[in-house]
Enzyme design. Sequence first.
Site, PDB file in Angstrom:
ATOM      1  CD  GLU A  25     -13.587  23.354   4.063  1.00 24.06           C
ATOM      2  OE1 GLU A  25     -14.494  24.142   3.770  1.00 24.06           O
ATOM      3  OE2 GLU A  25     -12.496  23.743   4.517  1.00 24.06           O
ATOM      4  CE  LYS A  39      -7.452  24.748   1.576  1.00 28.82           C
ATOM      5  NZ  LYS A  39      -7.277  23.835   2.697  1.00 28.82           N
TER       6      LYS A  39
END
Length: 447
Positions: free
Chosen positions: A203, A218
């Site tokens: 990220e 997630k």
Amino acid sequence: MTTTRQDEEPLVVMETLRIGLLGLGTVGGGAARLLLEQPDRIARRAGRPLRLAAVAVRDRAKPRTIDIGRVPLTNDAFGVVADREIDVIVETIGGTTVARELVLAALAAGKHVVTANKALLAEHGPEIFARAQAAGRAVAFEASVGGGVPIVQALGVALAANQIQSLAAILNGTCNFILTRMTGEGLRYADALSEAQRLGYAESDPTLDVDGTDTAHKLAILVQLAFETNIRPSLIARQGIDRLELADLTYAGELGYAVKLLALARLTASGLDLRVAPTLVKRGEPLAEVRGPYNAIRVVGDAVGDTLFQGRGAGAMPTASAVVADLIDVATGRAQATSRVARLWADSQPAHDFAPANTIKSRYYLRFTIADQPGVLGRIAQILGDSGISIASVIQHDSGDDAPESSPVPLVIMTHHAIQADLESAIAIIDRLDVVHAPTVRMGVED
Ligand code: NAP
Ligand code: HSE
């Protein structure tokens, strides 16, 4: 001149689906590449052409590795969202502030949304899906979990007849890449992380990867799909790989295990047991052998039994595969049909509670840092025994007769199945002993 016989089907010319792409980084760049390089294949599968109509970035002057030809490039993302010539917005900006505003604006403007942004869905799923329902628009998000692995489709559609009983998943490519490189090559943590960043897996803030936040986001999405339960990611017990020591990977290896950052969800009689943590997995088990940036999700359903989904979980083209599949689903109307009936993140869902710690059982890997003195092992074994925790195996390497008795040495214990609450209270007692020099390292074992 062409004539049409009366009994012929009228020729239906499907309109082009016009796409506004927000972001041209790893994911946006990959999606643009696939759309521009494979228009015929995509049109065949979608039943109509898909056209990249506009792209928005933060900095138009930034050098790009992707050539988008004559597609307009702007730094006005809200302008793209408001453009009446665009049917669907693909959000690949990331973050939860501007991305949220853009997604809500797109829905308000009557556009469908495709997003790869798990943080956005995990944090603002209820708001976004309520707006999508009200607007009669679809929000598709295959790329948000598992990169190129079609786990959202699997849980939302293909396994929809099942009551999912458990999930055990490697969901962060960066962490799995780092653990693989540290275990296999003895690479330093920082070097493995830089390599993952260079390859586009991480990220923009890699802390979110290594501290387990990305995996928790997630997991919250998978829990929504598998258990129809809206879980705030901040409530999921979470530990990353950022404080893992190479020594623990090595001891786990000696015991015949690999250490993986797992997202775990189990439906028990007392509720959902959810966690994100470095976990020992027996060598030879499929999850233990998943290497590099690969993700894998083991799903157990009451009808289907055991299933395993595996593939590249991060990077430009695997993620583009998922983004463009979502666009094809929008083009065919499948995404709209699923959105209408799935009622994701809706208030009316039957929710499960968290299972309390005194009902959760696991085997545990423990590493104590103790003074190498007579009786220390006995005292620790006694405290574990008093808490009902049985020892399965022990490792203490010989530190040599010349080492001072007071200098700390590692003692590794593998337990049999123990209740989490009992283990926590035993460790609290042990860590207060004068012969214990550092907080005990604890990892669960996925059997
Ligand atoms: P990235 O490489 O940092 O790209 C972000 C893009 O968004 C850049 O092109 C940036 O523009 C643009 N952008 C940022 N703010 C903007 C704004 N206000 N207006 C217009 N454009 C803006 O990020 P990424 O790795 O592609 O990740 C994007 C999303 O996909 C995130 O939600 C991430 O969690 C998710 N995701 C990533 C992966 C992966 O493997 N990387 C996989 C699955 C999902 P500039 O180029 O001008 O800076
Ligand atoms: N940073 C994420 C990962 C990208 O490493 O898995 C995919 O979601």
